[in-house]
Scaffold this motif. Structure first.
Motif, mmCIF file in Angstrom:
data_model
loop_
_atom_site.group_PDB
_atom_site.id
_atom_site.type_symbol
_atom_site.label_atom_id
_atom_site.label_comp_id
_atom_site.label_asym_id
_atom_site.label_seq_id
_atom_site.Cartn_x
_atom_site.Cartn_y
_atom_site.Cartn_z
ATOM 1 N N UNK A 162 46.873 51.381 20.803
ATOM 2 C CA UNK A 162 47.218 51.141 22.204
ATOM 3 C C UNK A 162 48.411 52.001 22.629
ATOM 4 N N UNK A 163 49.311 52.275 21.695
ATOM 5 C CA UNK A 163 50.551 53.002 22.020
ATOM 6 C C UNK A 163 50.353 54.510 22.022
ATOM 7 N N UNK A 164 49.509 55.028 21.147
ATOM 8 C CA UNK A 164 49.384 56.478 20.973
ATOM 9 C C UNK A 164 48.856 57.125 22.258
ATOM 10 N N UNK A 165 49.591 58.125 22.741
ATOM 11 C CA UNK A 165 49.198 58.806 23.967
ATOM 12 C C UNK A 165 49.922 60.144 24.032
ATOM 13 N N UNK A 166 49.360 61.101 24.746
ATOM 14 C CA UNK A 166 50.058 62.377 24.908
ATOM 15 C C UNK A 166 51.461 62.156 25.477
ATOM 16 N N UNK A 167 52.418 62.869 24.920
ATOM 17 C CA UNK A 167 53.795 62.746 25.362
ATOM 18 C C UNK A 167 54.613 61.743 24.589
ATOM 19 N N UNK A 168 53.954 60.838 23.886
ATOM 20 C CA UNK A 168 54.675 59.882 23.043
ATOM 21 C C UNK A 168 55.103 60.561 21.732
ATOM 22 N N UNK A 169 56.089 59.981 21.087
ATOM 23 C CA UNK A 169 56.566 60.513 19.814
ATOM 24 C C UNK A 169 55.995 59.696 18.653
ATOM 25 N N UNK A 170 55.876 60.359 17.518
ATOM 26 C CA UNK A 170 55.343 59.690 16.328
ATOM 27 C C UNK A 170 56.162 58.454 15.984
ATOM 28 N N UNK A 171 57.476 58.549 16.105
ATOM 29 C CA UNK A 171 58.313 57.403 15.733
ATOM 30 C C UNK A 171 58.081 56.213 16.643
ATOM 31 N N UNK A 172 57.649 56.453 17.876
ATOM 32 C CA UNK A 172 57.346 55.339 18.766
ATOM 33 C C UNK A 172 56.103 54.584 18.295
ATOM 34 N N UNK A 173 55.127 55.331 17.817
ATOM 35 C CA UNK A 173 53.929 54.696 17.249
ATOM 36 C C UNK A 173 54.314 53.913 15.994
ATOM 37 N N UNK A 174 55.127 54.533 15.136
ATOM 38 C CA UNK A 174 55.562 53.842 13.917
ATOM 39 C C UNK A 174 56.317 52.561 14.256
ATOM 40 N N UNK A 175 57.146 52.610 15.289
ATOM 41 C CA UNK A 175 57.918 51.428 15.680
ATOM 42 C C UNK A 175 57.006 50.312 16.173
ATOM 43 N N UNK A 176 55.976 50.666 16.933
ATOM 44 C CA UNK A 176 55.056 49.640 17.428
ATOM 45 C C UNK A 176 54.317 48.970 16.279
ATOM 46 N N UNK A 177 54.058 49.716 15.213
ATOM 47 C CA UNK A 177 53.353 49.161 14.060
ATOM 48 C C UNK A 177 54.258 48.232 13.261
ATOM 49 N N UNK A 178 55.466 48.699 12.961
ATOM 50 C CA UNK A 178 56.361 47.874 12.146
ATOM 51 C C UNK A 178 56.763 46.602 12.888
ATOM 52 N N UNK A 179 56.850 46.682 14.219
ATOM 53 C CA UNK A 179 57.204 45.493 14.988
ATOM 54 C C UNK A 179 56.184 44.385 14.793
ATOM 55 N N UNK A 180 54.912 44.757 14.646
ATOM 56 C CA UNK A 180 53.859 43.753 14.476
ATOM 57 C C UNK A 180 54.050 42.990 13.182
ATOM 58 N N UNK A 181 54.251 43.699 12.077
ATOM 59 C CA UNK A 181 54.321 42.958 10.814
ATOM 60 C C UNK A 181 55.672 42.310 10.568
ATOM 61 N N UNK A 182 56.744 42.849 11.125
ATOM 62 C CA UNK A 182 58.008 42.130 11.021
ATOM 63 C C UNK A 182 57.972 40.859 11.867
ATOM 64 N N UNK A 183 57.335 40.932 13.016
ATOM 65 C CA UNK A 183 57.204 39.750 13.865
ATOM 66 C C UNK A 183 56.347 38.681 13.193
ATOM 67 N N UNK A 184 55.430 39.101 12.319
ATOM 68 C CA UNK A 184 54.570 38.150 11.606
ATOM 69 C C UNK A 184 55.249 37.541 10.384
ATOM 70 N N UNK A 185 56.489 37.956 10.090
ATOM 71 C CA UNK A 185 57.211 37.384 8.962
ATOM 72 C C UNK A 185 57.135 38.184 7.689
ATOM 73 N N UNK A 186 56.542 39.376 7.738
ATOM 74 C CA UNK A 186 56.499 40.223 6.545
ATOM 75 C C UNK A 186 57.890 40.798 6.283
#
Length: 415
Positions: free
Chosen positions: A202-226
């Motif tokens: 959902x986050x990946x799009x032209x103009x976005x940075x790789x680290x923004x995609x990585x941040x959206x991913x890590x936010x999901x599993x940290x929010x889940x308690x991992x």
């Protein structure tokens, strides 16, 4: 003291994140004890002195955790052959230091009244008793088993005349077989990781940075308690998709490029390892889709071949043969030279889990299947990685809920 037990109970009660119970760790130690025919196993747990603790907090050494479930620093484990048909097992814990606990929080100590219930050990002694207990056990056992050079050096100083052997393969053979409880924990890590990949799509799009995609991913599993990443996230776009262990994640993405995301969560100690490759802001090009379908075909060929008794190394051969017989590079050569890594490894408490490579696949193993083709000349790097449970009949795809087919990926990205 009651607050410590209450905290442990609340941690164990967190939905989907409870570790195996003390009975499972006890059973693992008993099984290992039976294999110690002529020696004593000694494992030193992780300490709180590591510089890495500053970045990540304290995490237990995985072999020590596998046999104890213990998550506090400075512990020592001793396992001896059975005595009177019972495994002889001792956990040594540092004594409490109230002044230090002002900084680190309360730790359990060997003199705590309920320490046996808390640890799952019948015998818990202070670490000062370790040397005398070791000497007593060496009166009846010839050898010492341990893991790692620092441990070997420390034990050699205590018992210079004894043979000290590596315990890695012995423990690895136990760790390769996953119990039902472990399989459930691994599936939890996989499921959370799949949600992280969906968020990235959902986050990946032209103009976005790789680290923004990585941040959206890590936010999901940290929010889940991992607790942490299973490994440093790899989010590579365009030319970076061809770099196997790229981890800078700093590039701006452009339309029509490929984005390779090799990202996994570690939840309740168990790792996930999942990779998907998607196009950024557009459908796959004809060439991208051609290479993608070759990688997918190689993955399907490997998954179809998985069964108990098959050597792990055979899986890479199957993938390479498929890739070499499908498609060409821009110069008319076979594509096998662009598949530059193995196709599979065991997964568990470590993303590259303890493995005895002399052992073939067996029911209860969990492995990855991750073929890839990386062509720098074309800025095409494609890897598809899934986790598979080896069953008595073949293979169960644990991460199949996340699309692999290029058409399904495009449909999921069409938002």
């Amino acid at each position: 003291m009651r607050l410590l037990y209450l905290f442990c109970a609340l941690l164990a009660a967190r939905p989907g994140l409870a570790a195996p119970g003390t009975d499972e760790y006890r059973a693992r130690r008993a099984e290992l004890s039976k294999k110690l025919l002529d020696g004593v196993l000694v494992l030193f747990g992780a300490t709180d002195k590591s510089e890495e603790n500053i970045r990540t907090g304290f995490f237990q050494e995985s072999n020590f955790y596998y046999l104890t479930g213990w998550q506090e620093p400075g512990a020592i484990l001793l396992v001896a052959p059975p005595q009177d048909d019972k495994p002889h097992v001792v956990l040594f814990l540092p004594r409490r230091h109230p002044d230090t606990e002002k900084w680190t929080g309360r730790k359990a100590g060997p003199d705590d009244s309920n320490i046996g219930q808390l640890t799952g050990f019948d015998t818990v002694l202070p670490t000062e008793s370790f040397e005398s207990e070791l000497r007593e056990q060496l009166d009846h056992n010839a050898a010492i088993y341990t893991i790692g050079d620092p441990s070997t050096t420390q034990l050699k100083a205590l018992a210079p005349m004894r043979d000290i052997s590596g315990a890695g393969p012995m423990i690895a053979r136990l760790r390769m077989h996953k119990s039902p409880e472990e399989l459930a924990l691994l599936q939890k890590s996989v499921d959370v990781t799949l949600e992280a990949h969906r968020a990235a799509w959902k986050r990946a799009a032209p103009g976005e940075y790789e680290y923004q995609v990585a941040a959206s991913m890590s936010a999901v599993y940290f929010d889940a308690g991992c607790e942490r990443h299973a490994y440093a996230p790899i989010v590579g776009s365009g030319p970076n998709s061809t770099i196997l262990h790229y981890s800078r994640n700093s590039r701006r993405m452009d339309r029509g490029e490929l984005l390779l995301m090799d990202v996994g969560a570690e939840c309740a100690g168990y790792a996930a390892d999942i990779t998907r490759t998607i196009p950024v802001g557009a459908p796959f090009t004809k060439r991208q889709r051609e290479i993608y379908e070759i990688v997918l075909g190689a993955q399907n060929a490997v998954i179809a071949a998985i069964k108990p008794g098959l050597p792990l190394g055979d899986l890479s051969r199957i993938a390479r043969e498929y890739i070499n017989t499908h498609g060409k590079d821009l110069h008319g050569d076979s594509l096998g030279k662009y598949f530059t890594h193995g196709v599979s490894h065991h997964v568990g408490l470590d993303v590259h889990d303890a493995t005895d490579f002399s052992q073939p696949l067996a029911e209860g193993n969990v492995i990855t299947v991750e073929p890839g083709i990386y062509i720098p000349e074309e800025n095409i790097g494609i890897r598809i990685e899934d986790m598979v449970e080896v069953t008595k009949d073949g293979a169960k795809l644990m991460s199949g809920a996340l699309p692999r087919d290029p058409g399904e990926i495009e449909k999921a990205l069409d938002r």
